[in-house]
Design a protein around this motif. Structure first.
Motif, PDB file in Angstrom:
ATOM      1  N   GLY A   1     -28.171 -56.249   9.362  1.00  0.00           N
ATOM      2  CA  GLY A   1     -27.111 -56.755   8.497  1.00  0.00           C
ATOM      3  C   GLY A   1     -26.566 -55.659   7.595  1.00  0.00           C
ATOM      4  N   ALA A   2     -27.471 -54.889   6.986  1.00  0.00           N
ATOM      5  CA  ALA A   2     -27.054 -53.793   6.114  1.00  0.00           C
ATOM      6  C   ALA A   2     -26.328 -52.709   6.904  1.00  0.00           C
ATOM      7  N   ALA A   3     -26.804 -52.464   8.127  1.00  0.00           N
ATOM      8  CA  ALA A   3     -26.149 -51.469   8.980  1.00  0.00           C
ATOM      9  C   ALA A   3     -24.730 -51.901   9.324  1.00  0.00           C
ATOM     10  N   ILE A   4     -24.566 -53.183   9.633  1.00  0.00           N
ATOM     11  CA  ILE A   4     -23.235 -53.717   9.945  1.00  0.00           C
ATOM     12  C   ILE A   4     -22.297 -53.541   8.751  1.00  0.00           C
ATOM     13  N   ASP A   5     -22.816 -53.824   7.557  1.00  0.00           N
ATOM     14  CA  ASP A   5     -21.983 -53.663   6.345  1.00  0.00           C
ATOM     15  C   ASP A   5     -21.538 -52.206   6.181  1.00  0.00           C
ATOM     16  N   ALA A   6     -22.450 -51.275   6.420  1.00  0.00           N
ATOM     17  CA  ALA A   6     -22.117 -49.860   6.267  1.00  0.00           C
ATOM     18  C   ALA A   6     -21.079 -49.423   7.299  1.00  0.00           C
ATOM     19  N   TYR A   7     -21.277 -49.832   8.540  1.00  0.00           N
ATOM     20  CA  TYR A   7     -20.317 -49.456   9.578  1.00  0.00           C
ATOM     21  C   TYR A   7     -18.959 -50.111   9.337  1.00  0.00           C
ATOM     22  N   THR A   8     -18.979 -51.318   8.808  1.00  0.00           N
ATOM     23  CA  THR A   8     -17.720 -52.016   8.519  1.00  0.00           C
ATOM     24  C   THR A   8     -16.925 -51.268   7.451  1.00  0.00           C
ATOM     25  N   GLU A   9     -17.624 -50.785   6.435  1.00  0.00           N
ATOM     26  CA  GLU A   9     -16.935 -49.991   5.402  1.00  0.00           C
ATOM     27  C   GLU A   9     -16.383 -48.696   5.995  1.00  0.00           C
ATOM     28  N   ALA A  10     -17.150 -48.090   6.890  1.00  0.00           N
ATOM     29  CA  ALA A  10     -16.690 -46.854   7.536  1.00  0.00           C
ATOM     30  C   ALA A  10     -15.442 -47.127   8.368  1.00  0.00           C
ATOM     31  N   ILE A  11     -15.437 -48.262   9.058  1.00  0.00           N
ATOM     32  CA  ILE A  11     -14.282 -48.648   9.876  1.00  0.00           C
ATOM     33  C   ILE A  11     -13.060 -48.871   8.999  1.00  0.00           C
ATOM     34  N   THR A  12     -13.273 -49.473   7.842  1.00  0.00           N
ATOM     35  CA  THR A  12     -12.166 -49.710   6.917  1.00  0.00           C
ATOM     36  C   THR A  12     -11.527 -48.391   6.487  1.00  0.00           C
ATOM     37  N   LEU A  13     -12.362 -47.389   6.274  1.00  0.00           N
ATOM     38  CA  LEU A  13     -11.856 -46.084   5.852  1.00  0.00           C
ATOM     39  C   LEU A  13     -11.233 -45.301   7.007  1.00  0.00           C
ATOM     40  N   CYS A  14     -11.875 -45.376   8.184  1.00  0.00           N
ATOM     41  CA  CYS A  14     -11.400 -44.627   9.361  1.00  0.00           C
ATOM     42  C   CYS A  14     -11.433 -45.549  10.586  1.00  0.00           C
ATOM     43  N   PRO A  15     -10.455 -46.414  10.738  1.00  0.00           N
ATOM     44  CA  PRO A  15     -10.480 -47.415  11.811  1.00  0.00           C
ATOM     45  C   PRO A  15     -10.312 -46.842  13.210  1.00  0.00           C
ATOM     46  N   ASN A  16      -9.951 -45.574  13.338  1.00  0.00           N
ATOM     47  CA  ASN A  16      -9.725 -44.994  14.656  1.00  0.00           C
ATOM     48  C   ASN A  16     -10.913 -44.172  15.164  1.00  0.00           C
ATOM     49  N   ASN A  17     -12.032 -44.292  14.499  1.00  0.00           N
ATOM     50  CA  ASN A  17     -13.233 -43.588  14.935  1.00  0.00           C
ATOM     51  C   ASN A  17     -14.043 -44.503  15.864  1.00  0.00           C
TER      52      ASN A  17
ATOM     53  N   THR B   1     -18.666 -48.671  18.129  1.00  0.00           N
ATOM     54  CA  THR B   1     -19.785 -48.836  19.069  1.00  0.00           C
ATOM     55  C   THR B   1     -21.107 -48.989  18.329  1.00  0.00           C
ATOM     56  N   ASN B   2     -21.245 -48.289  17.181  1.00  0.00           N
ATOM     57  CA  ASN B   2     -22.468 -48.458  16.393  1.00  0.00           C
ATOM     58  C   ASN B   2     -22.593 -49.887  15.873  1.00  0.00           C
ATOM     59  N   ARG B   3     -21.483 -50.431  15.409  1.00  0.00           N
ATOM     60  CA  ARG B   3     -21.528 -51.808  14.916  1.00  0.00           C
ATOM     61  C   ARG B   3     -21.776 -52.784  16.067  1.00  0.00           C
ATOM     62  N   ALA B   4     -21.195 -52.502  17.222  1.00  0.00           N
ATOM     63  CA  ALA B   4     -21.429 -53.352  18.392  1.00  0.00           C
ATOM     64  C   ALA B   4     -22.907 -53.366  18.762  1.00  0.00           C
ATOM     65  N   LEU B   5     -23.561 -52.208  18.647  1.00  0.00           N
ATOM     66  CA  LEU B   5     -24.989 -52.130  18.954  1.00  0.00           C
ATOM     67  C   LEU B   5     -25.807 -52.989  17.993  1.00  0.00           C
ATOM     68  N   CYS B   6     -25.397 -53.017  16.731  1.00  0.00           N
ATOM     69  CA  CYS B   6     -26.074 -53.891  15.757  1.00  0.00           C
ATOM     70  C   CYS B   6     -25.904 -55.360  16.153  1.00  0.00           C
ATOM     71  N   HIS B   7     -24.691 -55.731  16.532  1.00  0.00           N
ATOM     72  CA  HIS B   7     -24.444 -57.118  16.952  1.00  0.00           C
ATOM     73  C   HIS B   7     -25.283 -57.462  18.191  1.00  0.00           C
ATOM     74  N   ARG B   8     -25.447 -56.469  19.058  1.00  0.00           N
ATOM     75  CA  ARG B   8     -26.269 -56.689  20.257  1.00  0.00           C
ATOM     76  C   ARG B   8     -27.708 -57.012  19.872  1.00  0.00           C
ATOM     77  N   ARG B   9     -28.232 -56.268  18.911  1.00  0.00           N
ATOM     78  CA  ARG B   9     -29.608 -56.507  18.467  1.00  0.00           C
ATOM     79  C   ARG B   9     -29.768 -57.888  17.839  1.00  0.00           C
ATOM     80  N   ARG B  10     -28.678 -58.437  17.342  1.00  0.00           N
ATOM     81  CA  ARG B  10     -28.722 -59.775  16.733  1.00  0.00           C
ATOM     82  C   ARG B  10     -28.281 -60.850  17.726  1.00  0.00           C
ATOM     83  N   ASN B  11     -28.032 -60.443  18.978  1.00  0.00           N
ATOM     84  CA  ASN B  11     -27.589 -61.362  20.035  1.00  0.00           C
ATOM     85  C   ASN B  11     -26.283 -62.061  19.690  1.00  0.00           C
TER      86      ASN B  11
END
Length: 281
Positions: free
Chosen positions: A32-48, A53-63
């Protein structure tokens, strides 16, 4: 203009720090914390692409496969050559039983992975998931055909029974003849559909469950860095007596590079269990 450029640079640096934070949380299973961090990163740089993919991997771990698919598709829009994006999209599609599309995405990921890093861990992992996906695709198609045959058989039986009832009411003096005809028609129907079901059953194990050298069913499968699967004893014999090269790709190959292909082993066993073969892996 300079100030604007500096602002962008600051945002990129902050996004990278957030990515590192997300990576640290991910390693500690704090998804959950990882998703929040990646989400903030996406907000700052949405084209990275990496942030997606890092956030997608977190969602995968949470099914949370719907979000895996969403983030993976976004990553592919940004970079169509992202191995991880195609790989996770394929896994998400398999969860929705979209086997054809899922297999296509996994094949794309495998091709890209081999081109980028043939010896990387991702290639082996993708290959094993692809083997499992192809088996699921085949099993799903086979099950669908079986249900279609059963529905058609039931429809035909109903039609014959209606025909029988009509004849009984119209031919009261010939009941025995009507009964005999009805019995023969039902037997013929049963015979036709039994033959159709047998014809739909595989007479051979699918190629991807067989050794690429002997073409026999795999019992102790191992996978090479190039992604090909062989029977362990057979490929070891080949390496000892013939040459230290992969027999298909001709790339250098040492016994230490062979890795057990557990996905294929399980797929072979599932195939044998389902179809009643007389031997076990």
């Amino acid at each position: 203009m300079v100030a604007h450029g500096g602002s962008l640079s600051a945002a990129a640096k902050q996004a990278e720090q957030l990515k590192l934070l997300g990576n640290s949380c991910f390693k500690k299973d704090r998804f959950g914390a990882a998703i929040d961090a990646y989400t903030e990163a996406i907000t700052l740089c949405p084209n990275n692409t990496v942030y997606w993919t890092n956030r997608a991997l977190c969602h995968r771990r949470r099914n949370d496969w719907a979000k895996v698919e969403e983030d993976s598709r976004r990553a592919i829009q940004l970079d169509n050559k992202s191995v991880k994006a195609h790989y996770m999209l394929g896994l998400a599609l398999l969860q929705r039983q979209e086997y054809i599309e899922g297999v296509r995405e996994l094949e794309k990921a495998l091709d890209l992975g081999r081109g980028a890093n043939p010896n990387g861990y991702m290639v082996e992992e993708i290959w094993q998931e692809l083997a499992r996906a192809k088996y699921l695709e085949w099993e799903n198609a086979s099950t669908k055909r079986s249900w279609e045959l059963q529905r058609l058989k039931s429809t035909c039986e109903c039609a014959l029974n209606e025909k029988y009832s009509c004849h009984v009411s119209q031919m009261e003096g010939f009941i025995d003849d009507v009964d005999a005809l009805h019995s023969e028609e039902l037997k013929a129907l049963e015979r036709v559909f039994c033959e159709a079901a047998e014809a739909d059953m595989p007479t051979e194990i699918p190629d991807y469950l067989c050794c690429r050298i002997t073409l026999d069913i795999l019992r102790d499968p191992v996978i090479t860095p190039s992604g090909h699967t062989y029977e362990r004893a057979v490929i070891l014999q080949h390496l000892q007596k013939v040459t230290n090269f992969d027999p298909i790709t001709r790339e250098p190959l040492n016994p230490s590079q062979l890795v057990p292909n557990l996905a294929i082993k399980e797929a072979v066993q599932a195939f044998l269990d389902k179809h009643g073969w007389a031997y076990k892996v």
